[in-house]
Scaffold this motif. Structure first.
Motif, short mmCIF file in Angstrom:
data_model
loop_
_atom_site.label_atom_id
_atom_site.label_comp_id
_atom_site.label_asym_id
_atom_site.label_seq_id
_atom_site.Cartn_x
_atom_site.Cartn_y
_atom_site.Cartn_z
N GLN A 74 0.83 -1.21 0.00
CA GLN A 74 0.00 0.00 0.00
C GLN A 74 0.86 1.26 0.00
N LYS A 75 2.02 1.20 0.63
CA LYS A 75 2.94 2.34 0.66
C LYS A 75 3.90 2.30 -0.52
N ASP A 76 4.30 1.11 -0.91
CA ASP A 76 5.29 0.93 -1.97
C ASP A 76 4.88 -0.28 -2.80
N PRO A 77 4.22 -0.06 -3.94
CA PRO A 77 3.71 -1.19 -4.73
C PRO A 77 4.77 -2.23 -5.12
N MET A 78 6.01 -1.80 -5.32
CA MET A 78 7.05 -2.77 -5.68
C MET A 78 7.42 -3.65 -4.50
N GLU A 79 7.20 -3.17 -3.30
CA GLU A 79 7.50 -3.95 -2.10
C GLU A 79 6.64 -5.21 -2.04
N PHE A 80 5.44 -5.14 -2.60
CA PHE A 80 4.56 -6.31 -2.67
C PHE A 80 5.29 -7.47 -3.37
N ASN A 81 5.83 -7.20 -4.55
CA ASN A 81 6.56 -8.22 -5.31
C ASN A 81 7.82 -8.67 -4.57
N THR A 82 8.54 -7.71 -4.01
CA THR A 82 9.78 -8.03 -3.31
C THR A 82 9.53 -9.01 -2.18
N ILE A 83 8.53 -8.74 -1.38
CA ILE A 83 8.23 -9.62 -0.25
C ILE A 83 7.81 -11.00 -0.73
N LEU A 84 6.91 -11.05 -1.69
CA LEU A 84 6.45 -12.36 -2.16
C LEU A 84 7.58 -13.19 -2.75
N PHE A 85 8.42 -12.59 -3.57
CA PHE A 85 9.51 -13.37 -4.17
C PHE A 85 10.55 -13.78 -3.14
N LYS A 86 10.89 -12.89 -2.22
CA LYS A 86 11.89 -13.25 -1.20
C LYS A 86 11.36 -14.32 -0.26
N GLU A 87 10.11 -14.21 0.14
CA GLU A 87 9.52 -15.19 1.05
C GLU A 87 9.35 -16.56 0.41
N SER A 88 9.19 -16.59 -0.89
CA SER A 88 8.92 -17.84 -1.60
C SER A 88 10.18 -18.47 -2.19
#
Length: 123
Positions: free
Chosen positions: A73-87
């Motif tokens: 919600q604050k940083d749209p690219m952070e959404f992808n970053t978190i999902l890829f790093k967590e997975s």
């Protein structure tokens, strides 16, 4: 055996990501082990010829998806970053750390989430 469990806070730290098996350490047996542990395992390949990078990922957990949604919600690219790093299960770490590779795989984040076709019918 490689540990792919999150840290105590629930999410992987960069040091934990760095301890994942590299692309040349990944065997068919390890992939089968991941499938038993995580269900779906996806391989992302980005780049061309000698510069091609590969990353192995499992589908994100609800917890990771929730965390990514809030951060996104604050940083749209952070959404992808978190999902890829967590997975991330293993492979070439550059696929998520290098901007060129990361931007390329980010175009396919919906495949990481393993979304299914859903039918909705008004009755």
């Amino acid at each position: 055996m490689y540990n792919s469990k999150p840290s105590q806070e629930g999410f992987l730290k960069t040091t934990e990501i760095m301890n994942k098996p590299t692309a040349d350490q990944i065997t068919p047996e390890l992939i089968e082990q991941w499938k038993k542990q995580h269900g779906t395992v996806l391989v992302f390949r980005a780049g061309e010829d000698k510069d091609k990078k590969v990353g192995y990922f499992h589908t994100p957990t609800r917890k990771a998806y929730s965390y990514a949604s809030v951060a996104g919600q604050k940083d749209p690219m952070e959404f992808n970053t978190i999902l890829f790093k967590e997975s991330f299960l293993g492979g070439d770490i550059e696929i998520i750390e290098n901007n060129d590779y990361f931007m390329s795989i980010s175009q396919n984040v919906e495949k990481l989430m393993n979304l299914m076709v859903v039918e909705v019918e008004k009755l």
